[in-house]
Design an enzyme around this catalytic site. Sequence first.
Site, PDB file in Angstrom:
ATOM      1  CE1 TYR A  66      -1.109   3.353   4.227  1.00  0.00           C
ATOM      2  CE2 TYR A  66      -2.079   3.083   6.579  1.00  0.00           C
ATOM      3  CZ  TYR A  66      -0.926   3.184   5.588  1.00  0.00           C
ATOM      4  OH  TYR A  66       0.152   2.851   6.217  1.00  0.00           O
ATOM      5  NE  ARG A  82      -3.609   2.456   0.326  1.00  0.00           N
ATOM      6  CZ  ARG A  82      -4.111   3.135  -0.953  1.00  0.00           C
ATOM      7  NH1 ARG A  82      -4.266   2.504  -2.019  1.00  0.00           N
ATOM      8  NH2 ARG A  82      -4.823   4.035  -0.592  1.00  0.00           N
ATOM      9  CD  GLU A  83       2.749   3.908   3.712  1.00  0.00           C
ATOM     10  OE1 GLU A  83       2.933   4.731   3.032  1.00  0.00           O
ATOM     11  OE2 GLU A  83       2.073   3.665   4.918  1.00  0.00           O
ATOM     12  CB  SER A  84       6.268   2.089  -1.791  1.00  0.00           C
ATOM     13  OG  SER A  84       6.854   0.782  -1.241  1.00  0.00           O
TER      14      SER A  84
END
Length: 666
Positions: A650, A543-545
């Site tokens: 998120y 999810r972050e990168s």
Amino acid sequence: MKLFKQGSWSNLVFSLEILFLFSVLLSFVLTFILNSSEKPGENKKNLKGLKERYRVFSDILNLKPEKDPENIDISEIKERFILDHLKLKTIETNLSEKNFGIIDDTLNNFESTDIFLTKKKEFIDLKNLYMKKRYKDFSEKYNEKIADPEIKILNIKSHLKQNNNMEALRIFKNVFIKRKVKDIREHLSDGEFNSLVKQIDNSFWLKKINELIELKKFSEFISLARYIKDRDLINFAYAEIAYSRKSYRRAKTILNRIRSGRFDIGKEKLFLKMRIREDNFENIEKSLKILSTDPDIFRKTLLDIASIFLIKGEIKYSIRYFNQFLKINKNTPANNYQGYWKSLWVTAWLKIKNGEKSEAREFFKTGSGSPVIPYKIAFSYWDTKLNQREKNNMEQYPFTYYYSKYHHKKILKKKLRLNSFINLINKEGGIGFYRITDNIRSLLKYDLVDDALDYTDHIIRFSNLQNKDMNSIKIIKSLIYLRKGDHYRTFVSFRENFPDYQSLILPNFLKAIYVPIKYKKSVEKFSREFNVDKNLVYALINRESFFRADIISPAKAKGLMQLIDSTARITAKPLNMKLRKGDLYKPVINIKLGVKHFRDLLDKYKGKIYLALAAYNAGSHRVSRWRKEFGNFEEEYFIEMIPFSETRNYVKKILRNYYYYKYYYN
């Protein structure tokens, strides 16, 4: 039953027993693949096509390049498609050397029935005409349907050379509205670009600037500002940027420089939002009355201020303006606008927060008919849950947070069906499909990966393949990105080609489209060291990168686990790590600090994953405030009441992916 006997009769029995066991095993495997379709008669019919599709996908994924494209000996190539493709690439290279005689001879003798190659030849023909300064011939041969940006810009240049300035300007505006300045300047001279930009009117600039500000592409606006003559328009855009960056004093200063009455409504909108953010709630209705003269700005401002009040925890005001927004949009086409469904969703949760569950149920019931699929899924889930119905439609959307909440036991027991995915492709391919996939294999065989992507793009855009053949080509496009190791583009390509991807569970050998694994050694090492489930770490990085080690966010978060410098330094201190510039782009360092930071958050929130995730995204100070504000609501309710849509989504997506990392890899 004894399997080992002597004699010919015994051998026959043995053979029959082996055959029987094999048939049972095959039956089991096929049942697993087809996932118990409701029409068993169709399984046998579809099996051959399904096997062929799977074989093609597997070939694309696993095919090893046989040749280095830099050292290809054309005399050794037997595939006609590759020969023709390389011939056209050679012509493109020779164009820059202006060897027109050789180029003309080659083009005149070039014959191919492949739609990709014929279209490529058409582009080269046009470039050839332009290079020969045959501008009139270029314009006559040019087709408006051509999407290639370089050819479009050559068309602009051709019209300029013929002094068709109005037509050149029309085409330029159509290209410029969608593209960055640097992309266009690569192909136009300073004189050409400047002469066109000077002719652009304020209505175009206003449209372009509004789009850039809406998407928060501020650096692109700054690169444009020097070309815009209207100082008030520039100032208004800079005020919008200052507001977005929470520089309210600067925004007010800039707004006060604007003298033109054209921006009065826009100024009123910004002043109103800034007053609310600064806890000044006076004259709201007076400002809204002024804004109501422009319905679009009025509608958007209602949504904005309702959201600002929500973030500030001013529930009474938030409900008031969300309700007003819903009321004016209820019976208009705007109720298909996502803002309408967002307002309905947030209002329902504000009602629950206030203890008004019966009213909230009506909102959820209404929202379950939303045409916007993510909202439809969310509303339907809560409509079912709050009304205590046994059935819901979550089975239709297995790759969602809500399905994972409702059916997590089924996921962990690996009892999911592939029916929806199989229905995309469960037919034997046509002749055209296999010719196209053979061409893709040939390109990959010679390691022409980017050419293979161009080819699939072209097929998706121009081919008239049947739906199930086209769906397979779209999947193949994602698999080519996967071969490159570009997990982000793999998923984005799949999502763009299949907007209803949430309804699809992928077979195990395609799992990396959804939930890839990379940097396995570091993830597993630090997951063990800091006692965090490795599947959760993968879901977090996803999810972050999306496993891109070199990215930086607008908030200056860096690397795989998107750490800001201050958080990284605080986390590194007890580990006796000294950080140097660029360290956060190194996977081993970033993963170690990211997992340790997440472990600290888990400890702070006593192992509650949803709180740790919310804090990782929005900060512990906000989570502490929300816990105090929300009271004793359980996990599901807490997540839905998070006022930041970014943080709310998120948390949901990481929890969904967490279950699916377990499903595919445990």
